[in-house]
Write a protein that holds these residues in place. Structure first.
Motif, PDB file in Angstrom:
ATOM      1  N   ALA A  63     -10.171  -1.625  -0.794  1.00 27.84           N
ATOM      2  CA  ALA A  63      -9.036  -0.734  -1.077  1.00 27.84           C
ATOM      3  C   ALA A  63      -9.098  -0.220  -2.511  1.00 27.84           C
ATOM      4  CB  ALA A  63      -7.716  -1.469  -0.836  1.00 27.84           C
ATOM      5  N   GLY A  67      -9.220   3.671  -3.798  1.00 23.87           N
ATOM      6  CA  GLY A  67      -8.201   4.227  -4.698  1.00 23.87           C
ATOM      7  C   GLY A  67      -8.836   4.793  -5.961  1.00 23.87           C
ATOM      8  N   TYR A  93     -11.120   3.923   6.899  1.00 20.85           N
ATOM      9  CA  TYR A  93     -10.216   4.751   6.078  1.00 20.85           C
ATOM     10  C   TYR A  93     -11.036   5.699   5.200  1.00 20.85           C
ATOM     11  CZ  TYR A  93      -6.164   6.138   3.353  1.00 20.85           C
ATOM     12  OH  TYR A  93      -5.170   6.888   2.762  1.00 20.85           O
ATOM     13  N   PHE A 220      -7.242  12.607  -8.235  1.00 24.87           N
ATOM     14  CA  PHE A 220      -5.870  12.345  -8.685  1.00 24.87           C
ATOM     15  C   PHE A 220      -5.889  12.344 -10.217  1.00 24.87           C
ATOM     16  CE2 PHE A 220      -3.895   9.674  -4.968  1.00 24.87           C
ATOM     17  CZ  PHE A 220      -3.983  10.782  -4.145  1.00 24.87           C
ATOM     18  N   LYS A 225      -2.652  18.075  -7.102  1.00 27.05           N
ATOM     19  CA  LYS A 225      -1.846  17.094  -6.366  1.00 27.05           C
ATOM     20  C   LYS A 225      -1.980  17.388  -4.881  1.00 27.05           C
ATOM     21  CE  LYS A 225       2.264  19.607  -7.966  1.00 27.05           C
ATOM     22  NZ  LYS A 225       2.347  20.641  -6.946  1.00 27.05           N
ATOM     23  N   PHE A 226      -2.223  16.326  -4.146  1.00 26.77           N
ATOM     24  CA  PHE A 226      -2.447  16.492  -2.709  1.00 26.77           C
ATOM     25  C   PHE A 226      -2.148  15.171  -2.013  1.00 26.77           C
ATOM     26  CE2 PHE A 226      -6.656  14.383  -2.792  1.00 26.77           C
ATOM     27  CZ  PHE A 226      -6.983  14.505  -4.129  1.00 26.77           C
ATOM     28  N   HIS A 227      -2.151  15.233  -0.685  1.00 29.78           N
ATOM     29  CA  HIS A 227      -1.799  14.058   0.113  1.00 29.78           C
ATOM     30  C   HIS A 227      -3.035  13.524   0.820  1.00 29.78           C
ATOM     31  CE1 HIS A 227       0.860  11.371   2.264  1.00 29.78           C
ATOM     32  NE2 HIS A 227       0.487  11.818   3.447  1.00 29.78           N
ATOM     33  N   VAL A 228      -3.146  12.197   0.845  1.00 31.19           N
ATOM     34  CA  VAL A 228      -4.255  11.546   1.547  1.00 31.19           C
ATOM     35  C   VAL A 228      -3.660  10.530   2.509  1.00 31.19           C
ATOM     36  CG1 VAL A 228      -6.306  10.097   1.284  1.00 31.19           C
ATOM     37  CG2 VAL A 228      -5.806  11.845  -0.431  1.00 31.19           C
TER      38      VAL A 228
ATOM     39  N   ARG B  56       6.132   6.284   4.899  1.00 32.90           N
ATOM     40  CA  ARG B  56       5.979   7.734   5.079  1.00 32.90           C
ATOM     41  C   ARG B  56       6.584   8.509   3.909  1.00 32.90           C
ATOM     42  NH1 ARG B  56       4.296  10.117   9.826  1.00 32.90           N
ATOM     43  NH2 ARG B  56       3.082   8.621  11.024  1.00 32.90           N
ATOM     44  N   GLY B  59       4.647  11.249   1.631  1.00 37.76           N
ATOM     45  CA  GLY B  59       4.315  12.546   2.213  1.00 37.76           C
ATOM     46  C   GLY B  59       5.314  13.641   1.883  1.00 37.76           C
ATOM     47  N   ASP B  62       6.160  15.779  -3.851  1.00 38.48           N
ATOM     48  CA  ASP B  62       5.122  16.700  -4.312  1.00 38.48           C
ATOM     49  C   ASP B  62       4.352  16.134  -5.509  1.00 38.48           C
ATOM     50  OD1 ASP B  62       3.631  18.998  -4.351  1.00 38.48           O
ATOM     51  OD2 ASP B  62       5.086  20.132  -5.529  1.00 38.48           O
ATOM     52  N   CYS B  63       3.605  15.055  -5.241  1.00 37.49           N
ATOM     53  CA  CYS B  63       2.814  14.417  -6.297  1.00 37.49           C
ATOM     54  C   CYS B  63       1.433  14.146  -5.724  1.00 37.49           C
ATOM     55  CB  CYS B  63       3.454  13.080  -6.712  1.00 37.49           C
ATOM     56  SG  CYS B  63       4.995  13.283  -7.616  1.00 37.49           S
ATOM     57  N   CYS B  64       0.639  13.322  -6.409  1.00 31.80           N
ATOM     58  CA  CYS B  64      -0.597  12.810  -5.820  1.00 31.80           C
ATOM     59  C   CYS B  64      -0.175  11.663  -4.919  1.00 31.80           C
ATOM     60  CB  CYS B  64      -1.543  12.299  -6.898  1.00 31.80           C
ATOM     61  SG  CYS B  64      -2.070  13.590  -8.031  1.00 31.80           S
ATOM     62  N   THR B  65      -0.295  11.835  -3.629  1.00 28.90           N
ATOM     63  CA  THR B  65       0.270  10.829  -2.733  1.00 28.90           C
ATOM     64  C   THR B  65      -0.792  10.246  -1.819  1.00 28.90           C
ATOM     65  OG1 THR B  65       0.974  12.617  -1.271  1.00 28.90           O
ATOM     66  CG2 THR B  65       2.616  11.727  -2.785  1.00 28.90           C
ATOM     67  N   LEU B  66      -0.688   8.951  -1.637  1.00 30.47           N
ATOM     68  CA  LEU B  66      -1.731   8.212  -0.924  1.00 30.47           C
ATOM     69  C   LEU B  66      -1.078   7.279   0.095  1.00 30.47           C
ATOM     70  CD1 LEU B  66      -4.665   7.305  -0.568  1.00 30.47           C
ATOM     71  CD2 LEU B  66      -4.467   5.996  -2.685  1.00 30.47           C
ATOM     72  N   HIS B  67      -1.225   7.648   1.337  1.00 23.01           N
ATOM     73  CA  HIS B  67      -0.666   6.884   2.462  1.00 23.01           C
ATOM     74  C   HIS B  67      -1.815   6.038   2.991  1.00 23.01           C
ATOM     75  CE1 HIS B  67       0.627   7.133   6.943  1.00 23.01           C
ATOM     76  NE2 HIS B  67       1.372   6.223   6.372  1.00 23.01           N
ATOM     77  N   THR B  68      -1.878   4.785   2.595  1.00 21.24           N
ATOM     78  CA  THR B  68      -3.068   3.961   2.848  1.00 21.24           C
ATOM     79  C   THR B  68      -2.977   3.255   4.201  1.00 21.24           C
ATOM     80  OG1 THR B  68      -2.331   1.873   1.839  1.00 21.24           O
ATOM     81  CG2 THR B  68      -3.175   3.567   0.338  1.00 21.24           C
ATOM     82  N   ALA B  69      -3.673   2.154   4.328  1.00 21.90           N
ATOM     83  CA  ALA B  69      -3.646   1.362   5.557  1.00 21.90           C
ATOM     84  C   ALA B  69      -2.547   0.306   5.447  1.00 21.90           C
ATOM     85  CB  ALA B  69      -4.998   0.708   5.781  1.00 21.90           C
ATOM     86  N   HIS B  70      -2.272  -0.348   6.559  1.00 18.58           N
ATOM     87  CA  HIS B  70      -1.144  -1.280   6.627  1.00 18.58           C
ATOM     88  C   HIS B  70      -1.300  -2.423   5.618  1.00 18.58           C
ATOM     89  CE1 HIS B  70       2.422  -2.828   8.251  1.00 18.58           C
ATOM     90  NE2 HIS B  70       1.983  -3.459   9.312  1.00 18.58           N
ATOM     91  N   ARG B  72      -1.929  -2.330   2.425  1.00 16.28           N
ATOM     92  CA  ARG B  72      -2.930  -2.240   1.351  1.00 16.28           C
ATOM     93  C   ARG B  72      -2.495  -1.419   0.153  1.00 16.28           C
ATOM     94  NH1 ARG B  72      -4.341  -6.420   3.894  1.00 16.28           N
ATOM     95  NH2 ARG B  72      -5.103  -6.045   5.990  1.00 16.28           N
ATOM     96  N   ALA B  75      -3.340  -2.777  -3.350  1.00 18.73           N
ATOM     97  CA  ALA B  75      -4.769  -2.846  -3.683  1.00 18.73           C
ATOM     98  C   ALA B  75      -5.342  -1.447  -3.957  1.00 18.73           C
ATOM     99  CB  ALA B  75      -5.534  -3.533  -2.556  1.00 18.73           C
ATOM    100  N   PHE B  76      -4.980  -0.471  -3.144  1.00 17.71           N
ATOM    101  CA  PHE B  76      -5.405   0.915  -3.420  1.00 17.71           C
ATOM    102  C   PHE B  76      -4.853   1.367  -4.776  1.00 17.71           C
ATOM    103  CE2 PHE B  76      -7.334   3.353   0.167  1.00 17.71           C
ATOM    104  CZ  PHE B  76      -7.301   2.410   1.178  1.00 17.71           C
ATOM    105  N   VAL B  80      -6.446   3.057  -8.244  1.00 18.07           N
ATOM    106  CA  VAL B  80      -6.021   4.331  -8.855  1.00 18.07           C
ATOM    107  C   VAL B  80      -5.651   4.103 -10.322  1.00 18.07           C
ATOM    108  CG1 VAL B  80      -4.262   6.150  -8.838  1.00 18.07           C
ATOM    109  CG2 VAL B  80      -5.209   5.324  -6.663  1.00 18.07           C
TER     110      VAL B  80
END
Lengths: 377, 272
Positions: A63, A67, A93, A220, A225-228, B56, B59, B62-70, B72, B75-76, B80
């Protein structure tokens, strides 16, 4: 000026190769037999202002590199079988979110804890099928210390070029043996940079296919700015369940590799031109195979070696051609028949595929291979 | 003049997925007000989440957004933050995501004391999957997988965070909407790993199974059980029975991980 040489272990070479490729972020978890990668990078990365993290578990290490990669770093993790199993969800992922990263996995005996200090080649199927869902897979299987160094660099290049995780899988013998290594000069080996966006932030879409199958990836913190997400996504990065978009995105992700097999697949052909028996081998086993081929030749048997360097994508085209011109294929491997399945698929029944399978923690010796070569009629 | 939330929301992404009566939107508004108070730059702010309803949230922002795995997110987010220490890194997610499948990452992020803020929306349940019990479901309560009552003891997230080494721990509720942004502001300003637990409600999968007749009743419960830490000082143990402390529960100055790692780099360069 003569080049710098050293006497290194495969794992140490992997760490130095990563540094040559511009790796500036490593996260790992201690595991035999790959820990030396962590140890070397814990010394070297801070010297260049890079980051070394020992995380709380294998999953966290995977992870953290994902990141960090999204934040613009060139990233590596190292592990071995049980750790690879744990990382697999996040390998997926990396595939779906299209995040460049290199996973170095030393193959030891398995399943489970298996034989932590014994060599194996039983993770090669894990490299392609370990994470769930359809996804691209690139896996390199070096056979020497020098090649481990070189293939780590190539792995970084491929991961950046195709925006996908790349695995490097030496067996434990390659990872722990010591050999002479000649370091390339800075600039001598090409290092592929990440394709950055050329559009201004307000127009940027992280999966914009108007730039081809491999969309540029912004970092980032770089003004974009974007969504992942790990959900199926549209070109703007936001989740979608629209059937046509999901189908197209899934196919594109796999096509990134499938349409570029000739660029990715590397192999070595040795004495194959007139060969009647082809030994196909990879990793340390290919070294025994080369010896066996030489002895066979001395005894008047027309044997040759096809050495797989890129295990995934599999060299289908080359193996199919080979199967059309030899009497039989011999495959020695330290598992109960994994590469042999691929060879049988490519041989399409035209020639027999004879396997030598060892999972007892001992290397496959040339005599065993020679005996099998002689079985080909 | 009313607050303009749109400046931090992504155009075209609403309506959100949350059910009517869910408190996650109240928390998101609190986060946006906090970001505005601190004038956080959108492109220099990463919001990282795991999986679940609460996860969620990024999403919509309006930023740098990271929807990771369950599980985690922490750790992600550590990756960053270590790669871009200058970024503001905010984590969010639910109680199941953060304390069950993500429990190990959570306690180790606390231990490292890395300068990030984790907003945990604790609605006592796995909502997205239909209401299974989480490590935060109170003992005896009903969930879709505890039809005879939950036999498990439950976590106190704040105590867990403090025990694991977080250096700022606060708790609010979805009822006390005006407090949420203040707690988040203080958490982000704190140098170190900060945890803000927001007691939330899930009327759809938790409330109806546990005899709450309405969202209003669930909100009133949050109002009734919450006791500000200052008020609690003057209360007896008997009076505090069944109550939950809110406000800043713990604050400590301790070496922060990014700063400590900078020293590692200095030592490594000196040893070269």
């Amino acid at each position: 000026m003569s080049k710098k040489v050293a006497f290194l272990q495969g794992n140490e070479a992997a760490a130095h190769g990563a540094l040559y490729a511009g790796c500036n972020f490593f996260a790992g978890y201690p595991i035999t037999p790959s820990t030396e990668v962590s140890e070397v990078l814990s010394i070297e990365l801070p010297k260049i202002g890079g980051k070394f993290l020992q995380m709380e578990d294998e999953i966290a290490a995977m992870a953290a590199i994902l990141g960090a990669s999204l934040a613009g770093a060139k990233v590596l993790t190292s592990t071995s079988g049980p750790g690879l199993s744990l990382k697999q969800e996040l390998v997926g992922y990396g595939c779906i979110a299209e995040i460049p990263c290199v996973v170095y996995n030393v193959m030891r005996g398995g399943p489970s804890t298996g034989m932590p200090t014994g060599p194996s080649q039983s993770d090669v199927m894990c490299a392609k099928w370990g994470t769930h869902g359809d996804h691209p897979a690139i896996c390199l299987t070096p056979a020497s210390v020098q090649e481990t160094y070189e293939e780590i660099i190539r792995a970084f290049n491929l991961s950046e070029k195709y925006r996908t995780p790349v695995m490097v899988m030496p067996d434990e013998i390659v990872a722990h043996m010591r050999e002479r290594i000649v370091f390339p000069e800075p600039g001598e080996v090409e290092v592929t940079p990440r394709k950055s966006p050329t559009v201004p932030p307000e127009q940027y879409k992280p999966y914009d296919t108007s730039f081809g199958d491999v969309p540029p990836l912004a970092a980032f913190g770089s003004g974009y700015k974007f969504h992942v997400t790990g959900l199926n996504k549209a070109s703007d990065g936001f989740p979608t369940t629209k059937a046509n978009l999901v189908q197209a995105e899934e196919e594109r992700q796999v096509r990134k590799v499938d349409a570029n097999i000739d660029d990715i697949v590397q192999f070595e052909e040795y004495l194959l031109d007139d060969a009647e028996v082809a030994v196909v081998a990879y990793g340390s086993t290919s070294r025994s195979a080369r010896y066996a081929v030489n002895v066979a030749r001395e005894q008047g048997i027309k044997a040759g070696l096809f050495r797989i360097k890129t295990f995934w994508p599999f060299p289908d085209k080359q193996i199919k051609a080979l199967a059309g011109r030899v009497k039989g294929i011999v495959i020695p491997e330290m598992n109960l028949g994994m590469c042999s399945l691929e060879l049988e698929r490519c041989a399409q029944g035209k020639v027999p595929v004879l396997g030598i399978f060892r999972v007892d923690g001992e290397p496959i010796n040339p005599d065993q291979i020679l005996d099998k070569i002689k079985e080909v009629k | 003049m009313s607050f303009d939330y749109d400046k931090y929301l992504r155009p075209g992404k609403l309506p959100h997925i949350w059910c009517p009566g869910c408190g996650h939107g109240i928390v998101m508004k609190g986060l946006i007000r906090a970001m505005d108070t601190l004038k956080l730059k959108k492109e220099e702010t990463a919001i990282v989440s795991g999986i679940g309803c609460a996860s969620r949230l990024p999403g919509y922002i309006d930023c740098c957004t990271l929807h990771t795995a369950h599980g985690r997110a922490a750790a992600f987010a550590t990756g960053v933050k270590m790669a871009r220490p200058e970024m503001n890194v905010i984590l969010c997610g639910g109680d199941g995501d953060g304390t069950a499948i993500g429990g190990n990452h959570f306690i180790h992020a606390c231990r490292r004391n890395i300068d990030m803020t984790y907003i945990i929306m604790n609605n006592y349940i796995y909502g997205m999957t239909g209401g299974q019990f989480s490590p935060c479901t109170p003992t005896g309560h009903k969930a879709s997988t505890t039809p005879y009552g939950n036999p498990d003891p439950n976590f106190d997230i704040a105590k867990l965070a403090i025990g694991a080494g977080a250096t700022f721990v606060a708790r609010g509720t979805a009822f006390h909407a005006n407090q949420i942004d203040k707690l988040i502001v203080e958490a982000i300003q704190h140098k170190g790993f900060s945890v803000v637990e927001i007691l939330d409600d899930c009327p759809t999968t938790y409330g109806r199974r546990n005899k709450y007749k309405s969202v209003i009743e669930m909100m009133n419960r949050l109002k009734d059980v919450a006791v500000p830490v200052k008020a609690a000082e003057k209360m007896t143990a008997e009076q505090l029975q069944g109550k939950v402390l809110t406000g800043v529960l713990y604050k400590e100055d301790k070496p922060e991980y990014i700063a400590e790692y900078a020293k590692v780099i200095e030592r490594a360069k000196a040893a070269k």
